[in-house]
Design an enzyme around this catalytic site. Sequence first.
Site, PDB file in Angstrom:
ATOM      1  N   GLN B  17       8.159  12.320 -23.020  1.00  0.00           N
ATOM      2  CA  GLN B  17       6.999  12.489 -22.118  1.00  0.00           C
ATOM      3  C   GLN B  17       6.104  13.283 -22.784  1.00  0.00           C
ATOM      4  O   GLN B  17       6.098  14.109 -23.750  1.00  0.00           O
ATOM      5  CB  GLN B  17       7.629  13.165 -20.680  1.00  0.00           C
ATOM      6  CG  GLN B  17       8.625  12.320 -20.130  1.00  0.00           C
ATOM      7  CD  GLN B  17       9.065  13.027 -19.125  1.00  0.00           C
ATOM      8  OE1 GLN B  17       9.247  14.175 -18.752  1.00  0.00           O
ATOM      9  NE2 GLN B  17       9.325  12.207 -17.862  1.00  0.00           N
ATOM     10  N   CYS B  18       4.909  13.399 -22.328  1.00  0.00           N
ATOM     11  CA  CYS B  18       3.602  14.326 -22.966  1.00  0.00           C
ATOM     12  C   CYS B  18       4.142  15.785 -22.449  1.00  0.00           C
ATOM     13  O   CYS B  18       4.717  16.096 -21.577  1.00  0.00           O
ATOM     14  CB  CYS B  18       2.472  14.014 -22.052  1.00  0.00           C
ATOM     15  SG  CYS B  18       1.310  12.665 -22.619  1.00  0.00           S
ATOM     16  N   PRO B  19       3.964  16.330 -23.659  1.00  0.00           N
ATOM     17  CA  PRO B  19       3.097  16.462 -24.692  1.00  0.00           C
ATOM     18  C   PRO B  19       3.921  15.762 -25.941  1.00  0.00           C
ATOM     19  O   PRO B  19       3.672  16.066 -26.885  1.00  0.00           O
ATOM     20  CB  PRO B  19       2.602  17.626 -24.906  1.00  0.00           C
ATOM     21  CG  PRO B  19       3.565  18.815 -24.598  1.00  0.00           C
ATOM     22  CD  PRO B  19       4.149  17.926 -23.275  1.00  0.00           C
ATOM     23  N   GLU B  44       3.952   6.766 -23.903  1.00  0.00           N
ATOM     24  CA  GLU B  44       2.914   7.550 -22.854  1.00  0.00           C
ATOM     25  C   GLU B  44       1.877   6.896 -22.988  1.00  0.00           C
ATOM     26  O   GLU B  44       1.194   7.172 -24.144  1.00  0.00           O
ATOM     27  CB  GLU B  44       2.912   9.153 -23.343  1.00  0.00           C
ATOM     28  CG  GLU B  44       4.284   9.754 -22.697  1.00  0.00           C
ATOM     29  CD  GLU B  44       3.866  10.280 -21.396  1.00  0.00           C
ATOM     30  OE1 GLU B  44       2.674   9.944 -20.815  1.00  0.00           O
ATOM     31  OE2 GLU B  44       4.902  10.889 -20.808  1.00  0.00           O
TER      32      GLU B  44
END
Lengths: 410, 80
Positions: B17-19, B44
């Site tokens: 997932q971000c980041p 993402e």
Amino acid sequence: MAKAKVVVLGGGVGGTFVANKLAKHSDKVDVTVVDATGVHHYQPGLLYVPFGWEQPEKLRHDERKLLKPSAQLIKAVVERIEPDKRQLQLLNDGTINYDYLVIATGSCPIPDEIPGLSEGGHHFYTEPAAVSLREALSKFEGGRIVVGIAGFPYKCPPAPIEFTLLLDDWLRQKNLRDKTEIVFVTPLPQAFSIPTVTPLVEELFARKGIKIETFFNTESVDPQNRKVLSLEGMELDYELLILIPPHKGSPVIIASGLGDKGGWVPTDKFTLQVKGQERIFAIGDATDLPVSKSGAAAHFEAPILAQNLLHLIEGKEPIAKYDGSVMCFVEAGEGKATVLRFNYERPPQPPKPSSWWRWLKALMNRFYPVAVPKGIAPDVFLAMLQGKFAEFQPFCGSDLMKGLTQNKNS
Amino acid sequence: MEAQVKADKVVDARGAQCPGPLVELIRAIKEVPVGSIVEVWTQEPRTKEDAKAWCQRSGHEFIGAFPADGYERVLVRKMK
């Protein structure tokens, strides 16, 4: 049927919590926690140490007292995990055997990953570092403070934000805010890693005059000339540098070859079983789960892990699923806090900061040594408080509540 | 045509997932020699824009983002 021998490696939040969950089933399992020191540090409290609002010795707890009596505690340094032999190799040549193992070895800040950071920078993620920062702040007379995140991953993602907002409070109390520029640096394109929380953080920072430098990947620190340099080519002078170092997994995980390149244990995000190791589970910071590295996640993982481990011992499938739940209170400065509650699917929607959430955070910090032995998770704690004490909410700004929550801040 | 560019280093950040993917990209850029191309695989949707903005800030070349089988390939050339 003989009882299964479960060894929990690590006596932090996750290890202690899961050991106590398992110890309730002493008819089926013998639980042993193996910990290097036997001292349990309540790390969330380190946030307050640099300001003199918390004493480090109050954050240390005897692990034996946090564990249920039926759980054993062995103080030993483990050199290697040997899954093929189902044993832990100790530093002093001894071994500990297990039928099932729970890895709860946490994470370690590694300032040496960035040249010059150990010499030139401060942080508050360990007791010695927090005490050293307290000394540096006590001598601070003004100038630019560069504060923020030096690299990923790091535990407790909101902590640098909380620290920065409390730093603003502290500087105002000391009449130093007018003489101080605060610059918050982050490798990210925005102030916080979770987009739904970013607007609140940026609004708070803007209101308090805290400057944000995004896309600042700390490359090196020049302690002699008091400069911090970024990969992007930016250079910042500082009077005081407070940067959270990137973290790695525990040395024992790296030495055992059980981790990825960062030393994180590949773990099934739902069952919490270590991938490729049927008899080993992992919890908390030690895992590679896509959630915050924080006790706030480990609390929620512990009951799921215990349930799955018990199923496995009984010859059943480990079918309980961790949904990624995390809940943490976040300091917002000026005696207020907000709360982040989220999981794999649902991002947090933080409420407007209030003294009510701040009061709950302070209460949970005090309640922790009681909650852990009893196996009470934060959501249960919150539900209890909201149900039983909601009538206090209107009075949270009152002198009575301020006395309960802010007495250390004065 | 740029989708066929051969990367010097490929980082599989699918599932992160971000980041995460952006962090992996930046970490890889730190490790490779100037002139090298780093390719990050990401699921993402924000990685493309974040990588483009980071390249503008840092002076590296954003080559592009190309769809693959259930993910995107984000390519960046190290310029300095």
